[in-house]
Motif scaffolding. Structure first.
Motif, PDB file in Angstrom:
ATOM      1  N   LEU A  73       0.831  -1.206   0.000  1.00  0.00           N
ATOM      2  CA  LEU A  73       0.000   0.000   0.000  1.00  0.00           C
ATOM      3  C   LEU A  73       0.864   1.253   0.000  1.00  0.00           C
ATOM      4  N   GLU A  74       1.933   1.257   0.799  1.00  0.00           N
ATOM      5  CA  GLU A  74       2.813   2.428   0.828  1.00  0.00           C
ATOM      6  C   GLU A  74       3.508   2.629  -0.511  1.00  0.00           C
ATOM      7  N   VAL A  75       4.011   1.555  -1.098  1.00  0.00           N
ATOM      8  CA  VAL A  75       4.684   1.678  -2.397  1.00  0.00           C
ATOM      9  C   VAL A  75       3.688   2.133  -3.468  1.00  0.00           C
ATOM     10  N   LEU A  76       2.480   1.617  -3.407  1.00  0.00           N
ATOM     11  CA  LEU A  76       1.440   2.013  -4.362  1.00  0.00           C
ATOM     12  C   LEU A  76       1.149   3.509  -4.257  1.00  0.00           C
ATOM     13  N   HIS A  77       1.036   4.015  -3.030  1.00  0.00           N
ATOM     14  CA  HIS A  77       0.783   5.437  -2.847  1.00  0.00           C
ATOM     15  C   HIS A  77       1.986   6.288  -3.247  1.00  0.00           C
ATOM     16  N   GLY A 123      -9.349   4.471  -4.127  1.00  0.00           N
ATOM     17  CA  GLY A 123      -8.759   5.763  -3.822  1.00  0.00           C
ATOM     18  C   GLY A 123      -8.039   6.372  -5.010  1.00  0.00           C
ATOM     19  N   LEU A 124      -7.327   5.552  -5.768  1.00  0.00           N
ATOM     20  CA  LEU A 124      -6.623   6.051  -6.954  1.00  0.00           C
ATOM     21  C   LEU A 124      -7.609   6.484  -8.029  1.00  0.00           C
ATOM     22  N   ALA A 125      -8.662   5.697  -8.226  1.00  0.00           N
ATOM     23  CA  ALA A 125      -9.632   6.014  -9.274  1.00  0.00           C
ATOM     24  C   ALA A 125     -10.371   7.306  -8.976  1.00  0.00           C
ATOM     25  N   ARG A 126     -10.621   7.577  -7.720  1.00  0.00           N
ATOM     26  CA  ARG A 126     -11.354   8.800  -7.362  1.00  0.00           C
ATOM     27  C   ARG A 126     -10.613  10.045  -7.827  1.00  0.00           C
ATOM     28  N   ARG A 127      -9.292  10.023  -7.763  1.00  0.00           N
ATOM     29  CA  ARG A 127      -8.507  11.207  -8.107  1.00  0.00           C
ATOM     30  C   ARG A 127      -8.093  11.236  -9.573  1.00  0.00           C
ATOM     31  N   ALA A 128      -8.409  10.180 -10.312  1.00  0.00           N
ATOM     32  CA  ALA A 128      -7.945  10.089 -11.698  1.00  0.00           C
ATOM     33  C   ALA A 128      -8.959  10.692 -12.665  1.00  0.00           C
ATOM     34  N   ARG A 129      -8.478  11.022 -13.839  1.00  0.00           N
ATOM     35  CA  ARG A 129      -9.351  11.440 -14.935  1.00  0.00           C
ATOM     36  C   ARG A 129     -10.084  10.214 -15.483  1.00  0.00           C
ATOM     37  N   PRO A 130     -11.098  10.434 -16.345  1.00  0.00           N
ATOM     38  CA  PRO A 130     -11.860   9.280 -16.863  1.00  0.00           C
ATOM     39  C   PRO A 130     -10.986   8.182 -17.454  1.00  0.00           C
ATOM     40  N   ALA A 131      -9.999   8.566 -18.261  1.00  0.00           N
ATOM     41  CA  ALA A 131      -9.121   7.538 -18.835  1.00  0.00           C
ATOM     42  C   ALA A 131      -8.314   6.843 -17.746  1.00  0.00           C
ATOM     43  N   GLY A 132      -7.915   7.635 -16.738  1.00  0.00           N
ATOM     44  CA  GLY A 132      -7.175   7.054 -15.623  1.00  0.00           C
ATOM     45  C   GLY A 132      -8.015   6.104 -14.801  1.00  0.00           C
ATOM     46  N   LYS A 133      -9.309   6.440 -14.644  1.00  0.00           N
ATOM     47  CA  LYS A 133     -10.201   5.543 -13.898  1.00  0.00           C
ATOM     48  C   LYS A 133     -10.281   4.179 -14.576  1.00  0.00           C
ATOM     49  N   ALA A 134     -10.380   4.199 -15.890  1.00  0.00           N
ATOM     50  CA  ALA A 134     -10.438   2.933 -16.634  1.00  0.00           C
ATOM     51  C   ALA A 134      -9.135   2.170 -16.481  1.00  0.00           C
ATOM     52  N   LEU A 168     -18.606   0.012   1.708  1.00  0.00           N
ATOM     53  CA  LEU A 168     -17.343   0.638   2.126  1.00  0.00           C
ATOM     54  C   LEU A 168     -16.514   1.052   0.913  1.00  0.00           C
ATOM     55  N   LEU A 169     -16.532   0.217  -0.117  1.00  0.00           N
ATOM     56  CA  LEU A 169     -15.775   0.529  -1.335  1.00  0.00           C
ATOM     57  C   LEU A 169     -16.338   1.784  -2.007  1.00  0.00           C
ATOM     58  N   TRP A 170     -17.652   1.889  -2.033  1.00  0.00           N
ATOM     59  CA  TRP A 170     -18.287   3.056  -2.649  1.00  0.00           C
ATOM     60  C   TRP A 170     -17.980   4.335  -1.858  1.00  0.00           C
ATOM     61  N   LEU A 171     -18.029   4.235  -0.526  1.00  0.00           N
ATOM     62  CA  LEU A 171     -17.700   5.387   0.305  1.00  0.00           C
ATOM     63  C   LEU A 171     -16.242   5.812   0.116  1.00  0.00           C
ATOM     64  N   THR A 172     -15.368   4.843  -0.082  1.00  0.00           N
ATOM     65  CA  THR A 172     -13.961   5.161  -0.343  1.00  0.00           C
ATOM     66  C   THR A 172     -13.818   5.866  -1.686  1.00  0.00           C
ATOM     67  N   TYR A 173     -14.520   5.379  -2.679  1.00  0.00           N
ATOM     68  CA  TYR A 173     -14.466   6.005  -4.006  1.00  0.00           C
ATOM     69  C   TYR A 173     -15.001   7.435  -3.952  1.00  0.00           C
ATOM     70  N   GLN A 174     -15.998   7.660  -3.121  1.00  0.00           N
ATOM     71  CA  GLN A 174     -16.559   9.003  -2.981  1.00  0.00           C
ATOM     72  C   GLN A 174     -15.663   9.933  -2.165  1.00  0.00           C
ATOM     73  N   GLY A 175     -14.646   9.403  -1.544  1.00  0.00           N
ATOM     74  CA  GLY A 175     -13.759  10.221  -0.723  1.00  0.00           C
ATOM     75  C   GLY A 175     -14.221  10.398   0.702  1.00  0.00           C
ATOM     76  N   LYS A 176     -15.263   9.659   1.126  1.00  0.00           N
ATOM     77  CA  LYS A 176     -15.765   9.773   2.489  1.00  0.00           C
ATOM     78  C   LYS A 176     -14.986   8.891   3.467  1.00  0.00           C
ATOM     79  N   LEU A 177     -14.256   7.919   2.948  1.00  0.00           N
ATOM     80  CA  LEU A 177     -13.388   7.072   3.766  1.00  0.00           C
ATOM     81  C   LEU A 177     -12.004   7.064   3.146  1.00  0.00           C
ATOM     82  N   HIS A 178     -10.988   7.158   3.981  1.00  0.00           N
ATOM     83  CA  HIS A 178      -9.633   6.971   3.476  1.00  0.00           C
ATOM     84  C   HIS A 178      -9.471   5.491   3.103  1.00  0.00           C
ATOM     85  N   PRO A 179      -8.728   5.181   2.036  1.00  0.00           N
ATOM     86  CA  PRO A 179      -8.566   3.770   1.647  1.00  0.00           C
ATOM     87  C   PRO A 179      -8.045   2.883   2.769  1.00  0.00           C
ATOM     88  N   MET A 180      -7.152   3.420   3.636  1.00  0.00           N
ATOM     89  CA  MET A 180      -6.651   2.613   4.747  1.00  0.00           C
ATOM     90  C   MET A 180      -7.761   2.297   5.735  1.00  0.00           C
TER      91      MET A 180
END
Length: 476
Positions: free
Chosen positions: A227-231, A272-283, A370-382
């Motif tokens: 997780l740390e290396v991914l971030h 968490g990564l997809a939330r901050r990415a552009r549409p192409a990045g989300k895919a 929980l996954l949806w809340l994380t994608y919405q930014g309401k929960l930190h991925p950790m």
């Protein structure tokens, strides 16, 4: 400079006494489980040693934020060192690991045969394994069974050598966890020192990874480091970004090839990564991370030569020969079975299967939420990952005290309030004491725990402020 690296006199004055009292408790635990004492004394003194460490750990938590990270590393190493010389405590699962490695080393399929079938019921290797698991194929991924095979090949089939090597493998997981926790804590705004106190110095880690030699330590260490290396990769650009994200996926994927539950961490990191990415990045995230996990799994599976039988054996975890008494779904099944017995009906097994299925379905719903809340930014991925692991524990068919390690490590960095952290610390303390270091009959265990409780209560009473101690006058 952050308060993590600054020396604070208050903590430096108080920490040593707690450090040494905890160390003394660990030494007592190791000694009494080696000495030829009556069983009731082994339990009583062992639990006393455990209680001494747990109480010191809880007291240390009150000022953990003021203690430098380096000092907490030192305390952890000091208290863990005696446990390297302990025989496997709290569980004999390491002997199942050894048997699975021997089966694989002999060219047999550990995912098709249990120790008794593959090695023979009278084999010295099989006899080390609990009778509950002698007919059970390996439920672990090829990364871990492959390591067990290497250990069996190098160190032999019995004796202290294989156990020591397995213990060293788990220490690798703890080193990875020790490296990752402070860094992940900074990402969530949590004190790195508090995260280390709760996630690394936790008595469950010392009892069940160092002393108990459970592979959960390797799995969670790989996952946290991944997780740390991914971030780190998400913060970079160009080739460095791709390389670090790939390395993070590889680490988490390897953890999942030890125990499959690590897959959840990759899902929440991806959200968490997809939330901050552009549409192409989300895919790219939605396709790339699962593809990377599959690739890592295929490489490990084919490289080990163990095949994909481990996927099949995972289904047998919930229908094994032992019903975990700590699992809430099983408790409901036992209750239904008890009520059924009043009417002369044998409902226990069927009820457990029904409640396990309900728990699995509920777990999927909770995980998706929980996954949806994380994608919405309401929960930190950790935090999302830690809560997902907690849901697995509450709703899963098998619960052991060391399973709490999955959620402790991630919630140690995900929880941001003192109240929630102390709730987790309290649960850890209770589960750290609920399992005795050595076995015994019901009378032996009850008597041992009563003796330990009486001695501990007496010691705490005498330590109350203002309580006379010997000839010393009371302080007012």
């Amino acid at each position: 400079m952050s308060d993590v690296t600054c020396e604070r006199p208050k903590a430096e004055v108080k920490a040593p006494s707690l450090r040494w009292s905890g160390f003394a408790g660990v030494v007592l635990l190791v000694l009494v489980t080696w000495l030829p004492l009556p069983a009731v004394l082994t339990v009583a003194l062992g639990v006393l040693g455990m209680a001494a460490f747990v109480l010191a750990w809880l007291r240390l938590g009150r000022r953990a934020a003021d203690i430098p990270v380096r000092r907490l590393y030192t305390v952890t190493a000091l208290c863990g060192l005696p446990l390297l010389a302990a025989r496997p405590l709290f569980s004999g699962d390491v002997y199942s690991y050894l048997a699975q490695g021997v089966i694989a080393d002999r060219g047999l399929d550990p995912y098709a045969f249990g120790p008794a079938t593959a090695l023979g019921a009278a084999s010295p290797v099989t006899l080390q394994v609990s009778h509950y698991w002698q007919d059970t194929p390996a439920p672990y991924g090829p990364a871990f069974v492959g390591l067990s095979r290497v250990i069996a090949h190098i160190a032999g089939e019995t004796g202290p050598g294989p156990v020591l090597l397995h213990r060293l493998v788990e220490l690798v997981g703890l080193v990875l966890l020790a490296w990752a926790l402070p860094r992940l804590a900074r990402r969530t705004g949590t004190s790195p020192s508090v995260a280390l106190w709760l996630g690394l110095l936790n008595p469950l880690v010392l009892w069940h990874v160092v002393a108990g030699v459970h592979n959960d330590g390797l799995m969670i260490g790989l996952t946290a480091a991944g997780l740390e290396v991914l971030h780190l990769g998400a913060e970079r650009t160009g080739f460095a970004r791709l390389a670090l994200i790939a390395a993070g996926v590889a680490l988490i994927g390897t953890g999942a090839n030890v125990k499959i539950v690590a897959v959840a961490a990759l899902g929440f990191a991806g959200a968490g990564l997809a939330r901050r990415a552009r549409p192409a990045g989300k895919a790219a995230v939605a396709l790339g991370l699962p593809a990377g996990l599959v690739l890592v799994t295929v490489v490990i599976t084919l490289g080990s030569g163990l095949g994909f039988g481990w996927v099949r054996t995972l289904a047998g975890v919930s229908t094994g020969p032992v019903h975990s008494w700590l699992a809430p779904t099983n408790e409901l099944g036992f209750l239904a079975g008890g009520l059924g017995s009043l009417a002369g009906l044998d409902l226990t097994d069927g009820a457990i299967r029904v409640f396990s299925a309900v728990g699995a379905l509920t777990g999927l719903v909770v995980g998706a939420r929980l996954l949806w809340l994380t994608y919405q930014g309401k929960l930190h991925p950790m935090l999302g990952t830690g809560l997902a692991f907690a849901a697995m524990l509450v709703l899963g068919p098998v619960v052991q005290p060391w399973y709490l390690l999955w959620t402790v490590a991630l919630l140690a960095v995900g929880l941001t309030t003192d109240r929630t952290r102390w709730i987790l610390a309290g649960v850890s303390a209770v589960l750290a004491l609920v399992l005795p270091p050595a076995g015994g009959g019901a009378i032996t265990l009850v008597a041992g725990y009563l003796i330990a409780a009486a001695v501990t209560a007496g010691a705490l009473y005498l330590r109350q402020p203002g309580r006379p101690r010997g000839r010393e006058p009371a302080r007012v």
